[in-house]
Design a protein around this motif. Structure first.
Motif, short mmCIF file in Angstrom:
data_model
loop_
_atom_site.label_atom_id
_atom_site.label_comp_id
_atom_site.label_asym_id
_atom_site.label_seq_id
_atom_site.Cartn_x
_atom_site.Cartn_y
_atom_site.Cartn_z
N ASN A 100 19.32 29.63 55.67
CA ASN A 100 19.39 29.33 57.07
C ASN A 100 18.10 29.01 57.81
O ASN A 100 17.18 30.28 57.62
CB ASN A 100 20.17 30.51 57.76
CG ASN A 100 20.39 30.33 59.12
OD1 ASN A 100 19.49 29.33 60.10
ND2 ASN A 100 21.07 30.97 59.88
N PRO A 101 17.61 27.75 58.03
CA PRO A 101 16.22 27.64 58.62
C PRO A 101 15.73 28.35 59.36
O PRO A 101 14.66 28.91 59.46
CB PRO A 101 16.32 25.95 59.14
CG PRO A 101 17.57 25.38 58.32
CD PRO A 101 18.54 26.82 58.30
N GLN A 102 16.83 29.07 60.43
CA GLN A 102 16.26 30.02 61.51
C GLN A 102 16.06 31.31 60.86
O GLN A 102 14.97 31.72 61.42
CB GLN A 102 17.57 29.99 62.60
CG GLN A 102 17.94 28.67 63.27
CD GLN A 102 19.09 29.12 64.15
OE1 GLN A 102 20.04 29.66 63.89
NE2 GLN A 102 18.91 28.40 65.40
N VAL A 103 16.53 31.53 60.08
CA VAL A 103 16.16 32.91 59.25
C VAL A 103 14.80 32.71 58.72
O VAL A 103 14.00 33.69 58.88
CB VAL A 103 17.41 33.27 58.24
CG1 VAL A 103 16.60 34.52 57.40
CG2 VAL A 103 18.57 33.66 59.05
N VAL A 111 24.72 38.90 54.66
CA VAL A 111 24.55 38.57 55.98
C VAL A 111 23.26 38.52 56.51
O VAL A 111 23.01 37.89 57.54
CB VAL A 111 25.15 40.10 56.76
CG1 VAL A 111 26.73 40.18 56.56
CG2 VAL A 111 24.43 41.19 56.35
N PHE A 112 22.16 38.71 55.87
CA PHE A 112 21.09 38.16 55.96
C PHE A 112 20.77 36.85 56.48
O PHE A 112 19.72 36.36 57.01
CB PHE A 112 19.93 38.65 54.90
CG PHE A 112 20.21 37.72 53.83
CD1 PHE A 112 19.77 36.65 53.49
CD2 PHE A 112 21.05 38.53 52.72
CE1 PHE A 112 20.03 35.93 52.35
CE2 PHE A 112 21.14 37.92 51.40
CZ PHE A 112 20.50 36.45 51.26
N ASN A 113 21.59 35.93 56.10
CA ASN A 113 21.53 34.47 56.06
C ASN A 113 22.28 33.92 57.23
O ASN A 113 22.26 32.69 57.42
CB ASN A 113 22.12 33.60 54.79
CG ASN A 113 21.39 32.47 54.64
OD1 ASN A 113 20.34 32.42 54.70
ND2 ASN A 113 22.23 31.51 54.52
N ARG A 114 22.89 34.91 58.16
CA ARG A 114 23.73 34.41 59.40
C ARG A 114 22.99 34.46 60.55
O ARG A 114 23.39 33.73 61.25
CB ARG A 114 24.96 35.63 59.33
CG ARG A 114 25.59 35.88 58.17
CD ARG A 114 26.94 35.50 58.18
NE ARG A 114 27.57 35.99 56.77
CZ ARG A 114 28.82 36.14 56.45
NH1 ARG A 114 29.66 36.12 57.31
NH2 ARG A 114 29.32 36.60 55.34
N SER A 115 22.04 35.24 60.60
CA SER A 115 21.03 35.32 62.00
C SER A 115 19.90 36.02 61.49
O SER A 115 19.83 36.88 60.68
CB SER A 115 22.08 35.88 62.90
OG SER A 115 21.20 36.47 63.93
N PRO A 116 18.74 35.67 62.22
CA PRO A 116 17.71 36.46 62.14
C PRO A 116 17.86 37.95 62.58
O PRO A 116 16.82 38.81 62.31
CB PRO A 116 16.53 35.63 63.17
CG PRO A 116 17.20 34.39 63.12
CD PRO A 116 18.54 34.45 63.00
N LEU A 117 18.84 38.30 63.51
CA LEU A 117 19.11 39.70 63.62
C LEU A 117 19.09 40.61 62.36
O LEU A 117 18.50 41.53 62.66
CB LEU A 117 20.45 39.68 64.53
CG LEU A 117 20.91 40.99 64.77
CD1 LEU A 117 21.65 41.01 66.04
CD2 LEU A 117 21.59 41.71 63.70
N TRP A 118 19.48 40.22 61.29
CA TRP A 118 19.54 40.94 60.10
C TRP A 118 18.26 41.24 59.25
O TRP A 118 18.33 42.14 58.47
CB TRP A 118 20.56 40.53 59.22
CG TRP A 118 21.82 40.28 59.82
CD1 TRP A 118 22.48 39.24 60.39
CD2 TRP A 118 22.83 41.32 59.94
NE1 TRP A 118 23.71 39.45 60.94
CE2 TRP A 118 24.15 40.60 60.58
CE3 TRP A 118 23.29 42.66 59.73
CZ2 TRP A 118 25.29 41.33 60.94
CZ3 TRP A 118 24.29 43.24 59.86
CH2 TRP A 118 25.33 42.77 60.42
N LEU A 119 17.20 40.41 59.54
CA LEU A 119 16.04 40.69 58.81
C LEU A 119 15.30 41.77 58.97
O LEU A 119 14.78 42.43 57.92
CB LEU A 119 15.00 39.43 59.28
CG LEU A 119 15.18 38.22 58.94
CD1 LEU A 119 14.43 36.99 59.62
CD2 LEU A 119 15.08 37.91 57.48
N SER A 120 15.28 42.55 60.17
CA SER A 120 14.60 43.74 60.27
C SER A 120 15.07 44.79 59.55
O SER A 120 14.45 46.00 59.31
CB SER A 120 14.43 44.10 61.71
OG SER A 120 15.80 44.37 62.38
#
Length: 248
Positions: free
Chosen positions: A224-227, A54-63
């Motif tokens: 994901n480039p955004q991630v 899921v880390f690759n789906r959205s920057p939301l998961w990074l933190s």
């Protein structure tokens, strides 16, 4: 409990519970994000929803890869060049039957007499952090662990529920608690027998630098480039951006 005490618990018991890691806003954020997930590749839905990488789906998961209460322990256990080998979201619905007692990975098979030494356990290669997003009671399905079973040097046999007289224990806790355990600890997720509650959980798997990252779908995997654009230097290292080494 400080990092050294947590590290000692991983050595002695194979697991440690860390309370109050997530606050109410973080919990609500992750649960809403799980609502929006759709299955990819080996993900599935049903009584158990399971979403990989899921880390690759959205920057939301990074933190949630390097939470302050967790990253120090991960680096102390696995080295300051450790990385993630997965971040997985789980949702079990009422009626989910649970899993039998198992271990995730035994790093090395060694002679039984060596494991029998009281002060011996294999150095950790992989640890998992389970971030509980709801209160965990017996009805909703706690994680059960067998303390010390990482010293068994093998997986449990079918029907086996104790090791050296130590039976499995249910870990009951409040939302926001994190369970960190070694990959060779015997554990299981219990059935959800509640009247109507879902059990939400986020897992982060950390591995030593030389433990391969296996992100599915493998041959077509792309970050994901955004991630990547949103990731800090430490998060990029956790995603796999390492300094040059002998095998690179």
């Amino acid at each position: 409990m400080g990092v050294q005490e947590q590290l000692q618990a991983l050595h002695d018991d194979g697991f440690v519970l860390i309370r109050d890691v997530l606050d109410a806003l973080q919990i609500a954020l992750i649960r809403c994000a799980i609502d929006d997930l759709q299955p990819l590749h080996w993900d599935y839905q049903g009584l158990l929803e399971h979403y990989k990488c899921v880390f690759n789906r959205s920057p939301l998961w990074l933190s949630f890869l390097d939470l302050p209460a967790l990253i120090g322990l991960a680096e102390a256990a696995l080295g300051d060049d450790c990385h993630i080998i997965g971040q997985t979201a789980w949702r079990s619905h009422p009626g989910y039957p649970g899993l039998p007692l198992h271990l995730d990975h035994l790093p090395m098979q060694l002679p039984p007499w060596l494991y029998a030494q009281h002060d011996f356990s294999l150095p950790m290669q992989i640890i998992t952090a389970q971030l509980y997003l709801c209160d965990i009671d017996l009805a909703i399905g706690p994680t059960w662990v067998v303390p010390g079973s990482h010293r068994a040097g093998r997986a449990p046999e079918p029907g086996e529920d104790s090791w050296q007289g130590q039976g499995a224990q249910a870990l009951l806790c409040r939302a926001g608690t994190v369970l960190v355990f070694r990959s060779d600890l015997w554990h299981r997720g219990a059935a959800n027998s509640s009247a109507g509650q879902v059990r939400d959980m986020l897992q982060v798997h950390y591995g030593r630098r030389m433990v391969a990252q296996k992100f599915s779908p493998y041959l077509s995997w792309q970050f994901n480039p955004q991630v990547l654009a949103a990731a800090t230097a430490r998060q990029r290292r956790l995603l796999g951006e390492h300094a040059e080494s002998e095998y690179d």
